[in-house]
Motif scaffolding. Structure first.
Motif, PDB file in Angstrom:
ATOM      1  N   ALA A  26     -16.621  -8.803  -2.421  1.00 46.59           N
ATOM      2  CA  ALA A  26     -14.972  -8.860  -2.815  1.00 46.59           C
ATOM      3  C   ALA A  26     -15.320  -8.112  -4.019  1.00 46.59           C
ATOM      4  CB  ALA A  26     -15.594 -10.017  -3.060  1.00 46.59           C
ATOM      5  N   ILE A  27     -15.830  -7.591  -4.489  1.00 48.96           N
ATOM      6  CA  ILE A  27     -16.462  -6.903  -5.873  1.00 48.96           C
ATOM      7  C   ILE A  27     -16.404  -5.121  -5.738  1.00 48.96           C
ATOM      8  CG2 ILE A  27     -17.698  -5.894  -7.169  1.00 48.96           C
ATOM      9  CD1 ILE A  27     -19.192  -8.812  -8.026  1.00 48.96           C
ATOM     10  N   MET A  28     -16.931  -5.030  -4.524  1.00 47.20           N
ATOM     11  CA  MET A  28     -17.070  -3.715  -3.848  1.00 47.20           C
ATOM     12  C   MET A  28     -15.270  -3.813  -3.624  1.00 47.20           C
ATOM     13  SD  MET A  28     -20.230  -2.528  -1.276  1.00 47.20           S
ATOM     14  CE  MET A  28     -20.130  -4.215  -0.726  1.00 47.20           C
ATOM     15  N   MET A  29     -14.123  -3.782  -2.685  1.00 48.60           N
ATOM     16  CA  MET A  29     -12.914  -4.058  -1.985  1.00 48.60           C
ATOM     17  C   MET A  29     -12.014  -4.519  -3.153  1.00 48.60           C
ATOM     18  SD  MET A  29     -11.534  -3.605   0.530  1.00 48.60           S
ATOM     19  CE  MET A  29     -11.387  -4.042   1.983  1.00 48.60           C
ATOM     20  N   SER A  30     -12.564  -5.167  -3.956  1.00 48.57           N
ATOM     21  CA  SER A  30     -11.401  -5.540  -5.450  1.00 48.57           C
ATOM     22  C   SER A  30     -11.757  -3.576  -5.933  1.00 48.57           C
ATOM     23  CB  SER A  30     -12.032  -5.819  -6.199  1.00 48.57           C
ATOM     24  OG  SER A  30     -12.066  -7.325  -5.898  1.00 48.57           O
ATOM     25  N   TYR A  31     -12.610  -3.062  -5.689  1.00 43.43           N
ATOM     26  CA  TYR A  31     -12.992  -1.888  -6.608  1.00 43.43           C
ATOM     27  C   TYR A  31     -12.049  -0.624  -5.647  1.00 43.43           C
ATOM     28  CZ  TYR A  31     -14.887   2.494  -7.889  1.00 43.43           C
ATOM     29  OH  TYR A  31     -15.163   4.347  -8.036  1.00 43.43           O
ATOM     30  N   LEU A  36      -7.049   2.597  -4.936  1.00 44.89           N
ATOM     31  CA  LEU A  36      -6.051   2.868  -4.252  1.00 44.89           C
ATOM     32  C   LEU A  36      -4.717   2.358  -5.334  1.00 44.89           C
ATOM     33  CD1 LEU A  36      -5.147   3.547  -1.172  1.00 44.89           C
ATOM     34  CD2 LEU A  36      -5.168   1.115  -0.473  1.00 44.89           C
ATOM     35  N   LEU A  37      -4.412   1.294  -5.227  1.00 42.94           N
ATOM     36  CA  LEU A  37      -3.313   1.321  -6.121  1.00 42.94           C
ATOM     37  C   LEU A  37      -2.723   2.022  -7.290  1.00 42.94           C
ATOM     38  CD1 LEU A  37      -3.402  -2.815  -7.002  1.00 42.94           C
ATOM     39  CD2 LEU A  37      -1.610  -1.202  -5.021  1.00 42.94           C
ATOM     40  N   ASN A  38      -4.360   2.912  -8.340  1.00 39.89           N
ATOM     41  CA  ASN A  38      -4.233   3.613  -9.552  1.00 39.89           C
ATOM     42  C   ASN A  38      -3.696   4.910  -8.922  1.00 39.89           C
ATOM     43  OD1 ASN A  38      -4.714   2.066 -11.578  1.00 39.89           O
ATOM     44  ND2 ASN A  38      -7.104   2.395 -11.148  1.00 39.89           N
ATOM     45  N   LYS A  39      -4.181   5.042  -7.620  1.00 45.13           N
ATOM     46  CA  LYS A  39      -3.708   6.602  -7.084  1.00 45.13           C
ATOM     47  C   LYS A  39      -2.344   6.899  -6.663  1.00 45.13           C
ATOM     48  CE  LYS A  39      -5.573   9.610  -4.386  1.00 45.13           C
ATOM     49  NZ  LYS A  39      -6.019  10.818  -5.465  1.00 45.13           N
ATOM     50  N   PHE A  40      -1.927   5.620  -6.554  1.00 47.03           N
ATOM     51  CA  PHE A  40      -0.886   5.669  -5.544  1.00 47.03           C
ATOM     52  C   PHE A  40       0.299   4.549  -6.521  1.00 47.03           C
ATOM     53  CE2 PHE A  40      -3.395   6.145  -1.569  1.00 47.03           C
ATOM     54  CZ  PHE A  40      -2.236   7.752  -1.477  1.00 47.03           C
ATOM     55  N   PHE A  52      -1.440  -6.008  -6.874  1.00 48.25           N
ATOM     56  CA  PHE A  52      -3.529  -6.733  -6.757  1.00 48.25           C
ATOM     57  C   PHE A  52      -3.244  -7.753  -6.159  1.00 48.25           C
ATOM     58  CE2 PHE A  52      -7.744  -7.779  -6.654  1.00 48.25           C
ATOM     59  CZ  PHE A  52      -8.436  -7.215  -6.478  1.00 48.25           C
ATOM     60  N   VAL A  53      -2.882  -8.819  -6.705  1.00 47.43           N
ATOM     61  CA  VAL A  53      -2.804 -10.244  -6.703  1.00 47.43           C
ATOM     62  C   VAL A  53      -2.277 -10.801  -5.431  1.00 47.43           C
ATOM     63  CG1 VAL A  53      -2.135 -12.680  -7.555  1.00 47.43           C
ATOM     64  CG2 VAL A  53      -3.097 -11.457  -8.370  1.00 47.43           C
ATOM     65  N   VAL A  54      -0.918  -9.684  -5.587  1.00 47.39           N
ATOM     66  CA  VAL A  54       0.467  -9.977  -4.156  1.00 47.39           C
ATOM     67  C   VAL A  54      -0.548  -9.309  -2.781  1.00 47.39           C
ATOM     68  CG1 VAL A  54       2.544  -9.268  -3.355  1.00 47.39           C
ATOM     69  CG2 VAL A  54       2.118  -9.703  -5.672  1.00 47.39           C
ATOM     70  N   VAL A  55      -1.456  -8.297  -2.699  1.00 46.75           N
ATOM     71  CA  VAL A  55      -1.727  -7.739  -1.673  1.00 46.75           C
ATOM     72  C   VAL A  55      -2.650  -8.916  -1.451  1.00 46.75           C
ATOM     73  CG1 VAL A  55      -3.490  -5.648  -1.240  1.00 46.75           C
ATOM     74  CG2 VAL A  55      -1.343  -5.320  -2.129  1.00 46.75           C
ATOM     75  N   VAL A  56      -3.408  -9.404  -2.902  1.00 47.64           N
ATOM     76  CA  VAL A  56      -5.153 -10.023  -1.968  1.00 47.64           C
ATOM     77  C   VAL A  56      -4.338 -11.075  -1.437  1.00 47.64           C
ATOM     78  CG1 VAL A  56      -7.130 -11.257  -3.103  1.00 47.64           C
ATOM     79  CG2 VAL A  56      -6.559  -9.084  -3.123  1.00 47.64           C
ATOM     80  N   TYR A  57      -3.712 -12.167  -1.496  1.00 44.01           N
ATOM     81  CA  TYR A  57      -3.041 -12.970  -1.242  1.00 44.01           C
ATOM     82  C   TYR A  57      -2.275 -13.022   0.037  1.00 44.01           C
ATOM     83  CZ  TYR A  57      -4.842 -15.841  -4.970  1.00 44.01           C
ATOM     84  OH  TYR A  57      -6.312 -16.769  -5.856  1.00 44.01           O
ATOM     85  N   LEU A  58      -0.937 -12.110   0.239  1.00 42.54           N
ATOM     86  CA  LEU A  58       0.519 -12.014   0.773  1.00 42.54           C
ATOM     87  C   LEU A  58      -0.715 -11.026   1.954  1.00 42.54           C
ATOM     88  CD1 LEU A  58       3.182 -11.851  -0.725  1.00 42.54           C
ATOM     89  CD2 LEU A  58       1.953 -13.843   0.193  1.00 42.54           C
ATOM     90  N   ILE A  72     -16.795  -5.943   7.424  1.00 45.84           N
ATOM     91  CA  ILE A  72     -15.899  -5.560   6.412  1.00 45.84           C
ATOM     92  C   ILE A  72     -16.140  -4.191   5.958  1.00 45.84           C
ATOM     93  CG2 ILE A  72     -17.608  -6.802   4.746  1.00 45.84           C
ATOM     94  CD1 ILE A  72     -13.670  -6.313   4.271  1.00 45.84           C
ATOM     95  N   PHE A  73     -17.565  -3.189   6.506  1.00 46.71           N
ATOM     96  CA  PHE A  73     -17.843  -2.135   5.656  1.00 46.71           C
ATOM     97  C   PHE A  73     -16.380  -0.914   6.205  1.00 46.71           C
ATOM     98  CE2 PHE A  73     -21.211  -3.946   3.863  1.00 46.71           C
ATOM     99  CZ  PHE A  73     -21.732  -3.235   2.853  1.00 46.71           C
ATOM    100  N   ALA A  74     -16.553  -1.479   7.314  1.00 49.43           N
ATOM    101  CA  ALA A  74     -15.190  -0.353   8.544  1.00 49.43           C
ATOM    102  C   ALA A  74     -13.999   0.156   7.671  1.00 49.43           C
ATOM    103  CB  ALA A  74     -14.998  -0.896   9.635  1.00 49.43           C
ATOM    104  N   ALA A  75     -13.412  -1.366   6.795  1.00 51.80           N
ATOM    105  CA  ALA A  75     -12.390  -0.775   5.965  1.00 51.80           C
ATOM    106  C   ALA A  75     -12.710  -0.355   4.483  1.00 51.80           C
ATOM    107  CB  ALA A  75     -11.440  -2.195   5.619  1.00 51.80           C
ATOM    108  N   MET A  76     -14.310  -0.361   3.892  1.00 51.21           N
ATOM    109  CA  MET A  76     -14.427   0.135   3.034  1.00 51.21           C
ATOM    110  C   MET A  76     -14.804   1.306   3.084  1.00 51.21           C
ATOM    111  SD  MET A  76     -16.473  -2.733   0.989  1.00 51.21           S
ATOM    112  CE  MET A  76     -17.376  -3.350   2.030  1.00 51.21           C
ATOM    113  N   GLY A  77     -15.654   1.423   4.080  1.00 53.07           N
ATOM    114  CA  GLY A  77     -15.649   2.945   4.295  1.00 53.07           C
ATOM    115  C   GLY A  77     -14.836   3.846   4.546  1.00 53.07           C
ATOM    116  N   ALA A  78     -13.544   3.522   5.386  1.00 52.84           N
ATOM    117  CA  ALA A  78     -12.766   4.186   4.837  1.00 52.84           C
ATOM    118  C   ALA A  78     -11.935   4.888   3.819  1.00 52.84           C
ATOM    119  CB  ALA A  78     -11.505   3.611   6.119  1.00 52.84           C
TER     120      ALA A  78
END
Length: 167
Positions: A26-31, A36-40, A52-58, A72-78
């Protein structure tokens, strides 16, 4: 699959509970999601936190992160691969994203193959752009990523061999 995820689970669980593994994921994915949010999004920090909270909950991110599976590492790696391509400054983020990409490639076979193919396609694109469109020739970041992924091609069999000889 590689045996890296077994090492990851064993060491992040601290030999007590699997909840620590879920917290590490969760820490790695949250980071990565925060990056991603900071970039866009060019909003203030509290607005980004609401997103962030909306994305996590919805979305299914929390369900996906809350499972003991190397998928989970597939998404984190991408995501890490994307950030390494778009933000090429050698700093803490670069190193942490490179470590996440390394862990992703070692945990999930598909990320290693996809990363290799993407880098090769990007290098071909850069060469084509330079030869036919007289564009800027910026192979440095692609070569750094190619070197990282090429090292993983040598590291992963070594880890597998070590883990098989250890048992």
């Amino acid at each position: 699959r590689f045996s890296f995820y077994s090492f990851f689970v064993r060491h992040t669980s601290l030999a007590t509970t699997l909840w620590f593994t879920l917290v590490a994921q969760a820490i790695m994915m949250s980071y990565l999601l925060w990056q991603l949010l900071n970039k866009f999004l060019n909003f203030k920090r509290h607005i980004k936190l609401i997103f962030f909270v909306v994305v996590v909950y919805l979305t299914g991110i929390s369900l996906f992160v809350g499972q003991i599976t190397p998928d989970i590492f597939a998404a984190m790696g991408a995501l890490a691969f994307f950030f390494l391509l778009t933000d090429f400054r050698f700093n803490f983020r670069f190193v942490f994203n490179a470590l996440i990409l390394l862990a992703s490639c070692l945990a999930h076979n598909s990320i290693l193959l996809i990363s290799t193919l993407l880098i090769l396609l990007l290098i071909i694109h850069e060469i084509y752009k330079r030869l036919f469109h007289k564009g800027e020739f910026n192979l440095q970041k692609h070569l750094v990523l190619l070197t990282l992924v090429a090292c993983i091609w040598f590291i992963s069999p070594a880890i597998e061999s070590f883990s098989n000889n250890k048992t």
